[in-house]
Design a protein around this motif. Structure first.
Motif, short mmCIF file in Angstrom:
data_model
loop_
_atom_site.label_atom_id
_atom_site.label_comp_id
_atom_site.label_asym_id
_atom_site.label_seq_id
_atom_site.Cartn_x
_atom_site.Cartn_y
_atom_site.Cartn_z
N ALA A 214 -4.88 -15.17 -0.41
CA ALA A 214 -6.06 -14.29 -0.41
C ALA A 214 -5.62 -12.90 0.05
O ALA A 214 -5.03 -12.76 1.12
N PHE A 215 -5.89 -11.89 -0.76
CA PHE A 215 -5.42 -10.54 -0.45
C PHE A 215 -6.52 -9.53 -0.75
O PHE A 215 -7.27 -9.68 -1.73
N LEU A 216 -6.62 -8.51 0.08
CA LEU A 216 -7.57 -7.42 -0.12
C LEU A 216 -6.80 -6.23 -0.69
O LEU A 216 -5.88 -5.71 -0.06
N VAL A 217 -7.17 -5.81 -1.89
CA VAL A 217 -6.47 -4.73 -2.58
C VAL A 217 -7.35 -3.48 -2.57
O VAL A 217 -8.52 -3.53 -2.97
N HIS A 218 -6.78 -2.36 -2.09
CA HIS A 218 -7.49 -1.07 -2.07
C HIS A 218 -7.08 -0.28 -3.31
O HIS A 218 -5.90 -0.01 -3.53
N LEU A 219 -8.05 0.10 -4.10
CA LEU A 219 -7.79 0.87 -5.31
C LEU A 219 -7.82 2.36 -5.01
O LEU A 219 -8.44 2.80 -4.02
N PRO A 220 -7.16 3.20 -5.84
CA PRO A 220 -7.17 4.66 -5.61
C PRO A 220 -8.57 5.24 -5.60
O PRO A 220 -8.83 6.26 -4.94
N SER A 221 -9.49 4.59 -6.27
CA SER A 221 -10.87 5.09 -6.31
C SER A 221 -11.63 4.83 -5.02
O SER A 221 -12.76 5.28 -4.86
N GLY A 222 -11.02 4.09 -4.11
CA GLY A 222 -11.67 3.76 -2.85
C GLY A 222 -12.34 2.40 -2.87
O GLY A 222 -12.78 1.90 -1.83
N GLU A 223 -12.44 1.78 -4.04
CA GLU A 223 -13.03 0.45 -4.14
C GLU A 223 -12.05 -0.61 -3.60
O GLU A 223 -10.84 -0.40 -3.58
N LYS A 224 -12.60 -1.72 -3.17
CA LYS A 224 -11.79 -2.84 -2.67
C LYS A 224 -12.10 -4.10 -3.47
O LYS A 224 -13.26 -4.36 -3.81
N ILE A 225 -11.06 -4.87 -3.73
CA ILE A 225 -11.21 -6.14 -4.44
C ILE A 225 -10.44 -7.21 -3.67
O ILE A 225 -9.27 -7.00 -3.31
#
Length: 666
Positions: A214-225
């Motif tokens: 399970a990993f939390l990925v931060h996108l350049p747009s500021g969104e998290k998935i």
């Protein structure tokens, strides 16, 4: 002169009697069974009989007075023997019946020897049918009485449950939880590596993912998935299903050069069963054999219809290895999550799901979890399955400490008393006492369900025994009772050869195994495969132990297949020539000791010696075998001082090549 009144017989001379003139109401015999008026009854003169007779102390039923050679003898008439009463109830175990009879379990076994019950299969917790309970009591010269029925109080449900749905005004937007699914080696982990800029594949055995990550990925747009990476191998189908159950969106990875495969179809089914929308990621589009249109057409047969064909499934062509078009995939995921309007309640008791669990040498039992409602903080008391925790520490996927974890957040939790199981529901409770109440209730429910299942098995087995007994009786129907007894004795003779505790286990071809894994999910997947084993007639599979953690010395010791075990009960020496040789007096606890097999001496869990015996004796006689329950004396091929409580293990080392028909599926 002889005179008989009631049950009293008196033989005496005429001069020895006189008439009683007592009032009718005062003469009544003291025996509580008789209370008769006795006017005119003849009584003995006390002076004529040595010792005298108290005319009010002996009842009719207990006197017999005779004269022999001018000597009188008073002898009690024998009473009918009173049988001991045994209080019985329905469904008594062997141990319970023995306790009620004030006997040991061997007494019950011996009473059942002449019945059609298979004594060898009986354990102390075996539940006996009513007729066998009565039969044992009858053969023991006792009688039974039914115990008074007591209404068992219904235990109050103390379980913890999810709280009701929150007020919509209390909900706030949350990050999507996305599961990566697909066939093995289609590039799922490589896709995640490119998104989070790490190399997980290099750390996995054989390059195949074996955990749910399970990993939390931060996108350049500021969104998290939040991504869940599930294994693609067929052996981890159960873990994949669990990943789909906690996810909002499934990214289905299909290799453009390989097409739809077996695990691809299973992943689609998991997503549909969980009612989760799918985004199609066609990977390896940069290879010469790539054919993404073929992939889309193959998926039509499984009701996965891309937007190009009039459906609602977004299709993105990517190259996980080169990182091509990954941002488009992330944007498609964010867009779909906005359409789904994913929200959660950040307040109130925490709710979540265990994704994986393991034993960490420095942290102890650790779980990776996804928080679904509430906000987790240090000090929270959690229950999951049959375990509970007071949160001591929290870490993210990079092993950095965390202070809080809200909805959609993956978190490592430290503080569990025992390891829960992957997939268990996590619920927060108000106190440690409440957590213990929840666990006690869940264990109680599990015990009740197990007892119910055991009872069904026992009833089926008893029915089978009864049918066998019935057929056996029918075969004896034409015989007289003497012939029938003789035939039944011969048929059951092998059961009476030894006492139950002296019988040895049947020598059968079997393979004992121990399953250990670094995380709970991997162990579960292997156990699910072993459940499909279907070659017992060729070789039985015996699961000795399973668990999470490193392989220990106890596991290695447990893995050795042994023939028998004995405990050292006495120590002495015998003189052989000029030497004194230490000899251990032992009792065989299980199996049997074979003189020509190998032996080892264990003390406090440590192996002190391996080798052969120089002697094995019973009552000064050399013997080749000593069976369960018997005592013996033995000496080793090495001079070792025995201690009381030492364990002697008899075992055999052999290599057997065996081919079986079972196909585990990989």
């Amino acid at each position: 002169m002889m005179m008989m009144m009631g049950r009293l017989l008196v033989r005496l001379k005429p001069v020895t009697w006189k008439r009683c003139t007592h009032d009718i109401h005062t003469l009544r015999w003291r025996d509580s069974r008789y209370s008769w008026p006795c006017p005119g009854l003849m009584f003995l003169q006390q002076s004529r009989i040595p010792g005298g007779i108290n005319k009010f102390s002996l009842p009719f039923s207990r006197l017999l007075v005779t004269k022999k050679k001018d000597k009188y003898k008073i002898a009690p008439v024998k009473q009918k023997q009173v049988k001991k009463e045994v209080e019985i109830k329905q469904r008594m175990t062997v141990a319970e019946l023995a306790e009620a009879m004030d006997k040991d379990t061997d007494h019950v076994y011996e009473a059942l020897l002449h019945t059609n019950i298979d004594i060898d299969s009986l354990e102390q917790d075996f539940v006996l049918d009513e007729k066998w309970i009565k039969e044992v009591i009858k053969k023991s010269g006792m009688k039974f009485k039914w115990a008074k029925l007591s209404e068992e109080k219904v235990k109050e449900n103390k379980d913890a449950v999810r709280r009701p749905l929150s007020d919509p005004t209390m909900l706030v937007p949350r990050s999507p939880i996305v599961t990566i699914m697909g066939h093995v080696d289609h590039g799922k982990t490589t896709l995640l590596d490119s998104l989070r800029k790490t190399q997980v594949t290099a750390m996995e055995a054989g390059g195949i993912t074996q955990h749910i990550g399970a990993f939390l990925v931060h996108l350049p747009s500021g969104e998290k998935i939040t991504f869940l990476d599930t294994p693609g191998h067929a052996a981890f189908s159960a873990m994949r299903a669990r990943g789909a159950n906690v996810t909002d969106i499934v990214i289905l990875v299909v290799a453009a050069d390989d097409g739809v495969m077996k695990q691809t179809i299973e992943s689609i089914q998991h997503a549909k069963n969980s009612n989760v929308p799918i985004i199609l990621a066609i990977n390896k589009c940069d290879t010469p054999e790539a054919n993404h249109e073929k992939v889309k057409k193959e998926l039509l047969a499984y009701d996965v219809i891309c937007e190009e064909y009039g459906g609602d499934v977004q299709s993105i062509n990517v190259s996980a290895l080169k990182g091509d078009n990954l941002m488009a995939l992330a944007e498609a995921t964010i867009a779909l999550s906005e359409v789904l309007e994913l929200k959660a309640d950040c307040k109130g008791p925490v709710e979540g799901t265990v994704i994986e669990c393991r034993n960490d040498k420095g942290k102890g039992p650790v779980t990776t979890a996804i928080i679904q409602r509430g906000t987790l903080t240090k000090g929270c008391v959690l229950v999951a399955g049959k375990s509970w925790a007071k949160v001591r520490l929290m870490f993210d996927e990079n092993n950095k400490p965390m202070k809080t974890a809200g909805p959609s957040t993956p978190v490592e939790i430290v503080g569990w008393k025992e390891l829960p199981s992957a997939g268990d529901e996590i619920l927060e409770v108000e106190s440690e006492q409440r957590a213990r109440e929840v666990l006690d209730w869940r264990k109680y429910v599990e015990t009740q369900e197990k007892n119910k299942d055991d009872l069904e098995v026992i009833e089926a087995k008893q029915k089978e025994h009864y049918e066998t007994y019935k057929k056996e009786r029918e075969s004896f129907s034409s015989m007289n009772w003497r012939q029938r007894k003789s035939a039944m004795y011969k048929a059951n003779k092998h059961l009476m050869a030894t006492r139950p505790k002296e019988r040895t286990e049947i020598d059968e071809l079997s393979l004992p195994i121990i399953v250990k894994g670094d995380v709970d999910g991997s162990v579960e997947a292997i156990l699910n495969i072993l459940d499909g084993y279907d070659a017992d007639e060729q070789c039985k599979l015996k699961l000795v132990h399973f668990g999470v953690g490193d392989i220990s010395e106890n596991d290695i010791v447990s893995a050795e297949i042994f023939s028998g075990t004995a405990s050292v009960l006495a120590l002495f020496h015998v003189t052989v020539g000029k030497e004194k040789i230490p000899v251990a007096g032992c009792r065989v606890q299980k199996g049997q000791l074979h003189r020509k097999m190998k032996f080892k001496l264990i003390r406090d869990g440590h192996i002190l010696w391996r080798g052969f015996l120089t002697s094995l004796k019973q009552l000064k006689n050399d013997v080749p075998v000593v069976k369960t329950g018997m005592e013996c004396g033995l000496s080793l091929d090495k001079e070792i001082d025995f201690k009381l409580g030492d364990e002697i293990i008899c075992y055999e080392e052999k290599e057997i090549q065996q081919n079986i028909s079972w196909d585990p599926g990989f």
